[in-house]
Scaffold this motif. Structure first.
Motif, PDB file in Angstrom:
ATOM      1  N   ALA A 221      76.304   9.309  59.050  1.00  0.00           N
ATOM      2  CA  ALA A 221      76.769  10.579  59.622  1.00  0.00           C
ATOM      3  C   ALA A 221      77.795  11.236  58.694  1.00  0.00           C
ATOM      4  O   ALA A 221      77.788  12.463  58.504  1.00  0.00           O
ATOM      5  CB  ALA A 221      77.398  10.329  60.996  1.00  0.00           C
ATOM      6  N   TRP A 222      78.649  10.427  58.085  1.00  0.00           N
ATOM      7  CA  TRP A 222      79.654  10.954  57.164  1.00  0.00           C
ATOM      8  C   TRP A 222      79.003  11.529  55.913  1.00  0.00           C
ATOM      9  O   TRP A 222      79.425  12.566  55.390  1.00  0.00           O
ATOM     10  CB  TRP A 222      80.654   9.879  56.814  1.00  0.00           C
ATOM     11  N   SER A 223      77.965  10.891  55.436  1.00  0.00           N
ATOM     12  CA  SER A 223      77.233  11.407  54.271  1.00  0.00           C
ATOM     13  C   SER A 223      76.654  12.782  54.594  1.00  0.00           C
ATOM     14  O   SER A 223      76.708  13.706  53.768  1.00  0.00           O
ATOM     15  CB  SER A 223      76.112  10.438  53.866  1.00  0.00           C
ATOM     16  N   PHE A 224      76.100  12.924  55.783  1.00  0.00           N
ATOM     17  CA  PHE A 224      75.557  14.213  56.200  1.00  0.00           C
ATOM     18  C   PHE A 224      76.682  15.245  56.312  1.00  0.00           C
ATOM     19  O   PHE A 224      76.523  16.402  55.899  1.00  0.00           O
ATOM     20  CB  PHE A 224      74.832  14.071  57.542  1.00  0.00           C
ATOM     21  N   TRP A 225      77.791  14.846  56.863  1.00  0.00           N
ATOM     22  CA  TRP A 225      78.932  15.750  57.030  1.00  0.00           C
ATOM     23  C   TRP A 225      79.415  16.267  55.667  1.00  0.00           C
ATOM     24  O   TRP A 225      79.684  17.452  55.505  1.00  0.00           O
ATOM     25  CB  TRP A 225      80.074  15.052  57.743  1.00  0.00           C
ATOM     26  N   GLN A 226      79.488  15.384  54.693  1.00  0.00           N
ATOM     27  CA  GLN A 226      79.945  15.778  53.362  1.00  0.00           C
ATOM     28  C   GLN A 226      79.005  16.793  52.739  1.00  0.00           C
ATOM     29  O   GLN A 226      79.452  17.680  51.988  1.00  0.00           O
ATOM     30  CB  GLN A 226      80.044  14.538  52.457  1.00  0.00           C
ATOM     31  N   ALA A 227      77.726  16.668  53.007  1.00  0.00           N
ATOM     32  CA  ALA A 227      76.745  17.580  52.421  1.00  0.00           C
ATOM     33  C   ALA A 227      76.685  18.917  53.162  1.00  0.00           C
ATOM     34  O   ALA A 227      76.315  19.943  52.590  1.00  0.00           O
ATOM     35  CB  ALA A 227      75.357  16.929  52.418  1.00  0.00           C
ATOM     36  N   ASN A 228      77.083  18.923  54.458  1.00  0.00           N
ATOM     37  CA  ASN A 228      76.889  20.124  55.279  1.00  0.00           C
ATOM     38  C   ASN A 228      78.139  20.666  55.959  1.00  0.00           C
ATOM     39  O   ASN A 228      78.111  21.756  56.563  1.00  0.00           O
ATOM     40  CB  ASN A 228      75.834  19.831  56.359  1.00  0.00           C
ATOM     41  N   ASN A 229      79.222  19.888  55.896  1.00  0.00           N
ATOM     42  CA  ASN A 229      80.475  20.247  56.568  1.00  0.00           C
ATOM     43  C   ASN A 229      80.342  20.318  58.088  1.00  0.00           C
ATOM     44  O   ASN A 229      81.121  20.950  58.774  1.00  0.00           O
ATOM     45  CB  ASN A 229      81.018  21.581  56.050  1.00  0.00           C
ATOM     46  N   TRP A 230      79.356  19.664  58.605  1.00  0.00           N
ATOM     47  CA  TRP A 230      79.201  19.470  60.048  1.00  0.00           C
ATOM     48  C   TRP A 230      78.255  18.292  60.240  1.00  0.00           C
ATOM     49  O   TRP A 230      77.624  17.821  59.297  1.00  0.00           O
ATOM     50  CB  TRP A 230      78.651  20.721  60.732  1.00  0.00           C
ATOM     51  N   TYR A 231      78.154  17.808  61.454  1.00  0.00           N
ATOM     52  CA  TYR A 231      77.258  16.674  61.698  1.00  0.00           C
ATOM     53  C   TYR A 231      76.617  16.795  63.073  1.00  0.00           C
ATOM     54  O   TYR A 231      77.052  17.602  63.898  1.00  0.00           O
ATOM     55  CB  TYR A 231      78.025  15.358  61.572  1.00  0.00           C
TER      56      TYR A 231
END
Length: 231
Positions: A221-231
């Protein structure tokens, strides 16, 4: 006696025999005796041409050379056998080392999996915490550490840092998103407990379940957040 002296002696003897034979033959009138004398002289000459000492020396040299050749061949064979044995031993050693390394890696993997399983099984549930009227950031973080697997906690913490700075009562003025994870709407956290508005443990339970169900783990989830600034 040298070869020259032997030959000389033989020739002299043959000459003497020939001379005697000639005289006897003339005197007796017999040609057969003369021929016998000449044959005997020829035989002596042939024997004189074969030096016995030199023959022995040649035979000894030949035997020595044969022995040396055989020794060299034996030494070459021994070296080849030794090299082959060394190559075979090295190959067996390499195989043994590879198998040992693979076994060690497998054991390390199994230990890591066992530790992770133990860590996950040791996590606590929201119901393990007695509700309070208020909570400090340190208390909320301590709850999260006891509920989230140790290898996932930092990723989990990173998301909470960015979403609410660990304020379990944080409200987004424009969207109405609520709590540690800025759930929208906040009421969706009721699936983890009816006290979702006032109990950070309930919110942590919901947030962890959301990350695992949607992304597989807090770190995913954190990897996704870093790529998109949301999760």
């Amino acid at each position: 006696m040298s070869r020259i002296s032997v030959r000389g002696f033989a020739v002299a003897s043959a000459t003497a025999v020939t001379a005697v034979g000639s005289v006897v033959g003339v005197a007796s009138g017999s040609t057969a005796q003369n021929n016998d004398a000449e044959a005997a002289a020829a035989d002596l000459t042939l024997l004189a041409d074969i030096p016995a000492g030199q023959q022995a020396q040649v035979q000894t040299t030949s035997l020595t050379q044969q022995a040396e050749t055989q020794a060299i061949a034996a030494d070459t064979t021994a070296k080849k056998d030794a090299e082959e044995a060394a190559r075979k031993a090295a190959a067996e050693s390499a195989v043994a080392k590879k198998e040992a390394a693979e076994q060690a890696a497998q054991e390390a993997k199994e230990r890591a999996e066992a530790e992770e399983a133990a860590s996950r099984s040791a996590t606590r549930d929201a119901s393990d915490f007695t509700p309070q009227s208020s909570y400090s950031i340190g208390e909320i973080q301590s709850m999260a550490q006891s509920m989230v697997a140790s290898d996932q906690y930092q990723c989990f913490s990173n998301i909470v840092d960015h979403e609410s700075s660990w304020n379990y009562q944080a409200v987004n003025a424009s969207s109405g998103a609520y709590g540690l994870f800025q759930a929208l709407p906040g009421s969706k956290m009721s699936s983890a407990g009816s006290d979702w508005q006032t109990n950070p443990a309930t919110q942590i339970k919901w947030g962890l379940s959301y990350m695992n169900d949607r992304y597989g783990s807090p770190c995913d989830a954190w990897s996704f957040w870093q790529a998109n600034n949301w999760y």
